[in-house]
Enzyme design. Structure first.
Site, PDB file in Angstrom:
ATOM      1  CD  GLU A   1     -41.613 -45.809  -0.849  1.00  0.00           C
ATOM      2  OE1 GLU A   1     -40.804 -44.905  -1.061  1.00  0.00           O
ATOM      3  OE2 GLU A   1     -41.728 -46.818  -1.572  1.00  0.00           O
TER       4      GLU A   1
ATOM      5  CD  GLU B   1     -43.436 -52.486  -8.502  1.00  0.00           C
ATOM      6  OE1 GLU B   1     -42.287 -52.595  -8.021  1.00  0.00           O
ATOM      7  OE2 GLU B   1     -44.122 -51.461  -8.385  1.00  0.00           O
TER       8      GLU B   1
END
Lengths: 276, 406
Positions: free
Chosen positions: A51, A62
Site C-alpha cells: 500500500e 490518520e
C-alpha cells in the site's frame, strides 16, 4: 471486475495457506529516492502486496504518525502525479507485486477521475483506497476505475452491520479492507478475537479476501491477526520506524525494510503452510 | 463548466443524498457512515416533531433572548447617503453571536439521540463558547478543538469556555486554525463514534449538517423578514451577511430565497487582498473540491492540497464554504463579494463611533460592503445586514492593529 495481479496474488497465498503481509508507506516520505528504495526492497523483505499512500494536507482519518509522514512528503514536493511515477519506476523491476494506492478524494478529484484511472493503470497501479469516499459518493470514480481495470478497494468497519456490508460489497473487487478499530490509524490496538467474526462476515458478504488494518503495530499482533485474516496491513509502525531513523541519522530504508522483514516473518509463521 | 440548471424552487434543496446541485454530499470515512445516516433520520424525525420545535422555541425565547431586534441604523444610513440600513441584532443573543441558535437545536437533538458526550470545533471561539454554554445548561461533558493560533488570538473566549466547564484542546497540526480544529474533531468523532455527538458550527460538513445548521439558523431570516414587513411594509432590496463557513449568511438568506426581488449578498474575507494569496475567499479565489465531508469551493493548489486561509477574523479564517452557498453562487441567486482586513478594521471603528455598537470583526466585513450596496440600491431602498456577533472578543486584535496597548 477482475484485477489480475491482486487476484493471482491472493490465489497463490490461498494455495500456500497463509495470509498476506501488506506494508504501507507514504510516497515521498521523506523524499522520492527513499520511497523508491523501500518499494524495491519490500518484495524481498516479504511484502505480498504494497500500500502506497499519497499525501493530503488534511488527512482526517490518520493518527499523528501518518499525519507527520504526509507533512514530510508534501514538504519534499510529493504530489499525486509523482506518486504514479514512483509506481512506474517500481514496475520496471517488479511485475508481480500488487500496488494499492491509498489517500483522500480531493487529490484524485483534482487530477480528474478518468485521467487518473488511465494514468494509474498505465503506471502499474492495481487498486485504490479512498478514505473519504464511501459507496454513496463513489459511482463516478468507480466507473472511471472500472474502465481502466483498477480496483476500488472498499472499507468495512466495526460499525458496519449486515445491511451496510451489502452496500459496501455491492461494487468492489480485489479484496475488502477491514478497518479493525473505530478510530484513526495507528492509535488503538486490534484484538483478533473481535476481528475474527467480522472478517468472516465481510468474507461472506463480499466473497473476497479480507485485509485487516488500523491498529496492528507489532510482529506479535501481526501474527495473531494473520491467523484469522487473509491479509495483514501495517502502516503507522513502519512510518514511525522511518521517522525514528531520520531522528537518529540512520538509513530510513534499511530500518523500514528490517522491520518489514520481521513483520513478514511473523505473518508467515501464523499458519503452517500445507505442503504440496 | 456545465450549464447550471435554474431551479424552480430554491428552497427544495438539498435532495435526499444531501446535494445542492453538485455540492454537498457525505464524504466521510466509512466508520462514520452509519452514524451520518442515523443522524439524518434522527434530524428528519425531530424536524417533523412539533414537541421538538416547541421545546427549541421555548429555549430560544427564554434562554437565548429571541427574537433579536431589527434596528434602523440611522447614522450609518446618513453617513453612506443611500438606502436605509437595518441591522438584524443577532449580536444581542446570549453568548454574543448567532452561533447559539444552532447549538441549542443540536444539543436538543443530541439528547434525543441518547448521546452522552459532545465535541465541537471553533475558530474565533464563538461556536466553542455557544457549545460549552449549551453543554453546561444540559449537563454534558464538552471537548472543544481549537487551533493553537486561534487559542492565542482569542484568549478571552478560551477562558470563557473553561469557565463553562468545557475542555479546550489546542490543535497544533497544520497551521493551527479552524480547518485543523475541524480535522481533529473529525478524528475524535471517528474514534468515539458510539457515544459522541459532534456539534458542527457552520453550515458545512457531511449531510445532514449543512441543511440542519441552515434550518436552525433560519430563525434569523424568518424573524428579519417578518420584522421588516412590519416596520416598512415591504421586503428589503438587499440582505447582506459575512461568510466564513456561511452559517449566519445562509440563516439570513434562506427565508428570502423565494423572494426573487431581494438581492442576497455574501461577503467573504479577502485578508491582505485577493491578489496577495493571503485570504479566505473560497468562492472568489477557490474551486470545487472535497473537504470535511462535503463537496464545495475550496482554497487549494493544483494537486488538491488545501491552502491555508488568512483573515484577521478567526471566524472567517476557513478555506472552504458551506455547499449551499457554492450552489447559490453557481446558479446566480446570491452574489459574493469580499472585504480585506483593512476594510473590516475601518468598518469596525465606524460602526462603533456612529452607532454605539462594537461589532465583531466578522460582521465588520459585511458592513464594509454595505455602504456601496446602499448607494447602489439608492435612497428609498432598504438594505438589511446581519450583525451576527459583538466585538468584545476582538478588542485585543483590533488594539494590536491600531497600535494601542491594553
Amino acid at each position: 471486475m477482475t484485477t489480475p495481479r491482486i487476484d493471482a496474488r491472493f490465489a497463490a497465498l490461498k494455495a500456500d495457506h497463509r495470509a498476506a503481509f501488506v506494508p504501507y508507506i507514504m510516497a515521498g516520505d521523506p523524499d522520492e529516492a527513499t520511497t523508491l528504495a523501500i518499494l524495491r526492497g519490500l518484495p524481498s523483505a516479504g511484502a505480498d502486496l504494497i500500500e502506497l499512500g499519497f499525501p493530503f494536507s488534511d488527512p482526517m482519518a490518520e493518527g499523528v504518525p501518518i499525519q507527520k509522514a504526509a507533512q514530510r512528503a508534501l514538504k519534499s514536493g510529493m504530489r499525486l502525479h509523482k506518486t504514479l511515477a514512483l509506481v512506474r519506476a517500481f514496475r520496471e523491476q517488479d511485475q508481480a507485486t500488487p500496488i494499492i494506492l491509498m489517500g483522500y478524494l480531493n487529490n484524485v478529484l483534482t487530477y480528474g477521475y478518468e485521467t487518473f484511472a488511465h494514468n494509474a493503470a498505465e503506471a502499474g497501479v492495481d487498486g485504490l483506497i479512498v478514505v473519504d469516499c464511501p459507496p454513496e459518493e463513489s459511482a463516478p470514480l468507480a466507473d472511471a476505475l472500472d474502465a481502466a481495470g483498477v480496483s476500488l478497494i472498499r472499507l468495512a468497519t466495526p460499525t458496519s452491520d449486515d445491511a451496510r456490508l451489502k452496500v459496501i460489497a455491492a461494487r468492489t473487487s480485489g479484496f475488502v479492507y477491514y478497518v479493525s478499530v473505530a478510530g484513526v490509524t495507528g492509535q488503538k490496538e486490534a484484538d483478533e478475537t473481535a476481528v475474527a467474526p467480522m472478517v468472516e462476515r465481510v468474507r461472506q458478504a463480499s466473497g473476497l479476501p479480507v485485509a485487516v488494518g488500523f491498529g496492528i503495530r507489532t510482529p506479535e499482533r501481526a501474527e495473531a491477526v494473520a491467523r484469522v485474516a487473509d491479509a495483514v496491513v501495517v502502516g503507522s509502525a513502519l512510518v514511525d520506524e522511518l521517522a525514528k531513523a531520520l531522528d537518529e541519522n540512520q538509513s530510513p530504508s534499511e530500518r523500514v525494510l528490517a522491520l518489514a522483514k520481521r513483520l513478514a516473518e511473523a505473518v508467515r509463521s501464523a499458519r503452517v503452510p500445507v505442503s504440496a | 463548466m456545465n450549464a447550471v440548471l435554474q431551479p424552480n424552487d430554491y428552497t427544495a434543496y438539498p435532495d435526499a443524498e444531501g446535494r445542492f446541485g453538485d455540492y454537498g454530499g457525505r464524504y466521510v470515512p466509512e466508520t462514520l457512515m452509519p452514524l451520518v445516516h442515523e443522524l439524518d433520520a434522527a434530524y428528519s424525525a425531530a424536524k417533523a416533531d412539533p414537541s421538538f420545535q416547541a421545546e427549541l422555541n421555548g429555549y430560544l425565547t427564554h434562554y437565548v433572548g429571541r427574537p433579536s431586534p431589527l434596528y434602523f441604523a440611522e447614522r450609518l444610513t446618513e453617513h453612506f447617503g443611500g438606502a436605509k440600513i437595518y441591522f438584524k441584532r443577532d449580536e444581542l443573543n446570549h453568548t454574543g453571536a448567532h452561533k447559539i441558535n444552532n447549538c441549542m437545536g443540536q444539543i436538543l437533538l443530541a439528547r434525543r439521540m441518547g448521546k452522552t458526550r459532545i465535541i465541537a470545533e471553533t475558530g474565533a471561539g464563538q461556536h466553542g463558547v455557544a457549545s460549552a454554554t449549551v453543554c453546561a445548561r444540559f449537563g454534558y461533558p464538552c471537548v472543544v478543538y481549537m487551533g493553537s493560533l486561534d487559542v492565542e488570538r482569542q484568549k478571552p473566549n478560551v477562558f470563557r469556555m473553561n469557565l463553562l466547564g468545557a475542555e479546550v484542546r489546542p490543535v497544533t497540526a497544520g497551521t493551527g486554525t479552524l480547518k485543523d480544529a475541524m480535522n481533529e474533531a473529525m478524528r475524535d468523532w471517528v474514534t468515539n463514534v458510539h457515544d459522541t455527538y459532534y456539534i458542527i458550527g457552520t453550515a458545512a460538513g457531511p449531510h445532514p449538517y449543512p441543511a440542519m445548521v441552515r434550518d436552525f439558523q433560519s430563525v434569523i431570516g424568518t424573524e428579519a423578514r417578518a420584522q421588516i414587513l412590519d416596520r416598512e411594509g415591504r421586503l428589503p432590496d438587499a440582505v447582506v451577511a459575512c461568510i466564513g463557513g456561511g452559517s449566519n449568511a445562509i440563516g439570513l438568506f434562506h427565508p428570502f430565497l423565494a423572494d426573487e426581488g431581494v438581492r442576497l449578498v455574501g461577503v467573504e474575507a479577502a485578508g491582505h487582498g485577493l491578489s496577495s494569496g493571503m485570504h479566505a475567499a473560497s468562492l472568489t479565489g477557490g474551486r470545487p473540491g472535497v473537504l470535511h465531508g462535503n463537496k464545495t469551493y475550496l482554497l487549494q493548489d493544483d494537486d488538491g492540497q488545501i491552502i491555508d486561509a488568512h483573515s484577521i477574523s478567526a471566524g472567517l479564517d476557513y478555506p472552504g464554504i458551506g455547499p449551499e452557498h457554492a450552489w447559490l453562487h453557481d446558479v446566480g441567486r446570491a452574489t459574493y463579494v469580499s472585504s480585506t482586513d483593512e476594510d473590516a478594521l475601518d468598518a469596525f471603528q465606524l460602526c462603533s463611533r456612529l452607532e454605539g455598537i462594537i461589532p465583531a470583526l466578522e460582521p465588520a466585513h459585511a458592513l464594509a460592503r454595505v455602504g456601496e450596496i446602499a448607494r447602489d440600491v439608492g435612497k428609498g431602498g432598504i438594505v438589511l445586514m446581519n450583525l451576527c456577533g459583538r466585538g468584545d472578543k476582538d478588542i485585543f486584535t483590533v488594539a494590536d492593529h491600531l497600535g494601542a496597548r491594553l
